[in-house]
Design a protein around this motif. Structure first.
Motif, short mmCIF file in Angstrom:
data_model
loop_
_atom_site.label_atom_id
_atom_site.label_comp_id
_atom_site.label_asym_id
_atom_site.label_seq_id
_atom_site.Cartn_x
_atom_site.Cartn_y
_atom_site.Cartn_z
N LEU A 151 0.90 2.39 10.14
CA LEU A 151 2.32 2.66 9.90
C LEU A 151 2.59 4.15 9.83
O LEU A 151 1.77 4.94 9.34
CB LEU A 151 2.78 1.96 8.63
CG LEU A 151 3.05 0.46 8.81
CD1 LEU A 151 3.04 -0.25 7.48
CD2 LEU A 151 4.37 0.25 9.53
N GLU A 152 3.76 4.51 10.32
CA GLU A 152 4.20 5.90 10.36
C GLU A 152 5.47 6.04 9.53
O GLU A 152 6.21 5.06 9.33
CB GLU A 152 4.46 6.31 11.81
CG GLU A 152 3.25 6.15 12.70
CD GLU A 152 3.59 6.36 14.18
OE1 GLU A 152 4.78 6.50 14.51
OE2 GLU A 152 2.64 6.35 15.00
N VAL A 153 5.73 7.25 9.09
CA VAL A 153 6.95 7.50 8.31
C VAL A 153 8.18 7.04 9.09
O VAL A 153 9.14 6.52 8.51
CB VAL A 153 7.05 8.99 7.95
CG1 VAL A 153 8.39 9.30 7.30
CG2 VAL A 153 5.90 9.40 7.04
N GLU A 154 8.13 7.20 10.40
CA GLU A 154 9.25 6.82 11.26
C GLU A 154 9.50 5.31 11.32
O GLU A 154 10.52 4.86 11.83
CB GLU A 154 9.04 7.34 12.69
CG GLU A 154 9.08 8.86 12.81
CD GLU A 154 7.84 9.55 12.26
OE1 GLU A 154 7.94 10.74 11.91
OE2 GLU A 154 6.76 8.89 12.15
N VAL A 206 4.33 1.70 1.39
CA VAL A 206 2.95 1.99 1.75
C VAL A 206 2.85 3.44 2.19
O VAL A 206 3.86 4.09 2.46
CB VAL A 206 2.43 1.08 2.89
CG1 VAL A 206 2.42 -0.38 2.43
CG2 VAL A 206 3.26 1.24 4.14
N GLN A 207 1.62 3.91 2.30
CA GLN A 207 1.41 5.26 2.80
C GLN A 207 1.17 5.20 4.31
O GLN A 207 0.76 4.17 4.87
CB GLN A 207 0.21 5.89 2.10
CG GLN A 207 0.45 6.20 0.64
CD GLN A 207 -0.64 7.07 0.04
OE1 GLN A 207 -1.81 6.92 0.40
NE2 GLN A 207 -0.26 7.96 -0.87
N ALA A 208 1.42 6.31 4.96
CA ALA A 208 1.19 6.40 6.40
C ALA A 208 -0.26 6.04 6.71
O ALA A 208 -1.18 6.44 6.00
CB ALA A 208 1.51 7.80 6.88
N GLY A 209 -0.42 5.26 7.77
CA GLY A 209 -1.74 4.80 8.17
C GLY A 209 -2.12 3.44 7.65
O GLY A 209 -3.08 2.82 8.14
N GLU A 210 -1.39 2.96 6.66
CA GLU A 210 -1.68 1.65 6.07
C GLU A 210 -0.99 0.54 6.86
O GLU A 210 -0.30 0.79 7.86
CB GLU A 210 -1.27 1.64 4.60
CG GLU A 210 -2.11 2.58 3.76
CD GLU A 210 -1.79 2.49 2.27
OE1 GLU A 210 -2.64 2.90 1.47
OE2 GLU A 210 -0.69 2.02 1.92
N SER A 211 -1.21 -0.69 6.38
CA SER A 211 -0.70 -1.86 7.10
C SER A 211 0.18 -2.72 6.19
O SER A 211 0.05 -2.69 4.97
CB SER A 211 -1.86 -2.72 7.61
OG SER A 211 -2.68 -2.01 8.50
N LEU A 212 1.04 -3.49 6.82
CA LEU A 212 1.84 -4.51 6.16
C LEU A 212 1.99 -5.68 7.11
O LEU A 212 1.98 -5.49 8.33
CB LEU A 212 3.24 -3.99 5.82
CG LEU A 212 3.49 -3.21 4.54
CD1 LEU A 212 4.94 -2.74 4.51
CD2 LEU A 212 3.16 -4.04 3.31
N VAL A 265 10.99 -1.80 4.41
CA VAL A 265 9.67 -1.20 4.62
C VAL A 265 9.83 0.30 4.47
O VAL A 265 10.66 0.91 5.15
CB VAL A 265 9.11 -1.54 6.01
CG1 VAL A 265 7.84 -0.74 6.29
CG2 VAL A 265 8.84 -3.03 6.13
N THR A 266 9.07 0.88 3.57
CA THR A 266 9.11 2.31 3.35
C THR A 266 7.70 2.87 3.49
O THR A 266 6.77 2.39 2.83
CB THR A 266 9.65 2.65 1.95
OG1 THR A 266 10.96 2.07 1.80
CG2 THR A 266 9.75 4.15 1.76
N VAL A 267 7.57 3.84 4.36
CA VAL A 267 6.27 4.46 4.61
C VAL A 267 6.34 5.91 4.15
O VAL A 267 7.18 6.68 4.65
CB VAL A 267 5.90 4.38 6.10
CG1 VAL A 267 4.48 4.93 6.32
CG2 VAL A 267 5.98 2.94 6.61
N SER A 268 5.48 6.27 3.24
CA SER A 268 5.47 7.64 2.72
C SER A 268 4.36 8.44 3.38
O SER A 268 3.35 7.90 3.82
CB SER A 268 5.27 7.62 1.21
OG SER A 268 4.01 7.07 0.88
N SER A 269 4.55 9.76 3.42
CA SER A 269 3.57 10.63 4.09
C SER A 269 2.47 11.02 3.14
O SER A 269 2.54 10.85 1.95
CB SER A 269 4.27 11.87 4.62
OG SER A 269 4.90 12.56 3.57
#
Length: 124
Positions: free
Chosen positions: A86-89, A12-18, A120-124
């Protein structure tokens, strides 16, 4: 035997939810506290959130407070982790774990039964 299975991870991209789900079988679900942990490459496994067997007590790591919510459904033998903003971290392998008893520790060593994890992978 006890089996713990996670699902719901993804990219997902940063700011999104899972929402992560965890199903536990082979145990009396209401006798077990459930926890979510995560491990990023090169880092130690850390406690993210836990919920007591009654659901009355929840704990969160400081880094996820206000963004993540843990819940459980006794009828379905499931525990969920709703992850918002969600954050990249937050990128890591997320593990679900079970421990017999009502104390909702966030310490991995207190848990006896583990799933295989969901990425879980969060992209910027």
């Amino acid at each position: 035997q006890v089996q713990v299975v996670e699902s719901g991870g993804g990219l997902v991209q940063a700011g999104e939810s899972l929402r992560l789900s965890c199903t536990a079988s082979g145990l009396t679900f209401d006798d077990y506290t459930m926890g979510w942990f995560r491990q990023a490459p090169g880092k130690e496994r850390e406690g993210v959130s836990s919920i007591s067997r009654s659901g009355g007590t929840t704990n969160y790591a400081d880094s996820v407070k206000g963004r993540f919510t843990i819940s459980r459904d006794s009828a379905k033998h499931c525990v969920y982790l709703q992850m918002n903003s969600l954050e990249v971290e937050d990128t890591a392998m997320y593990y679900c774990a079970a421990r017999r008893g009502n104390l909702a520790y966030l310490k991995a060593s207190e848990y006896t039964d583990w799933g295989q994890g969901t990425q879980v992978t969060v992209s910027s």
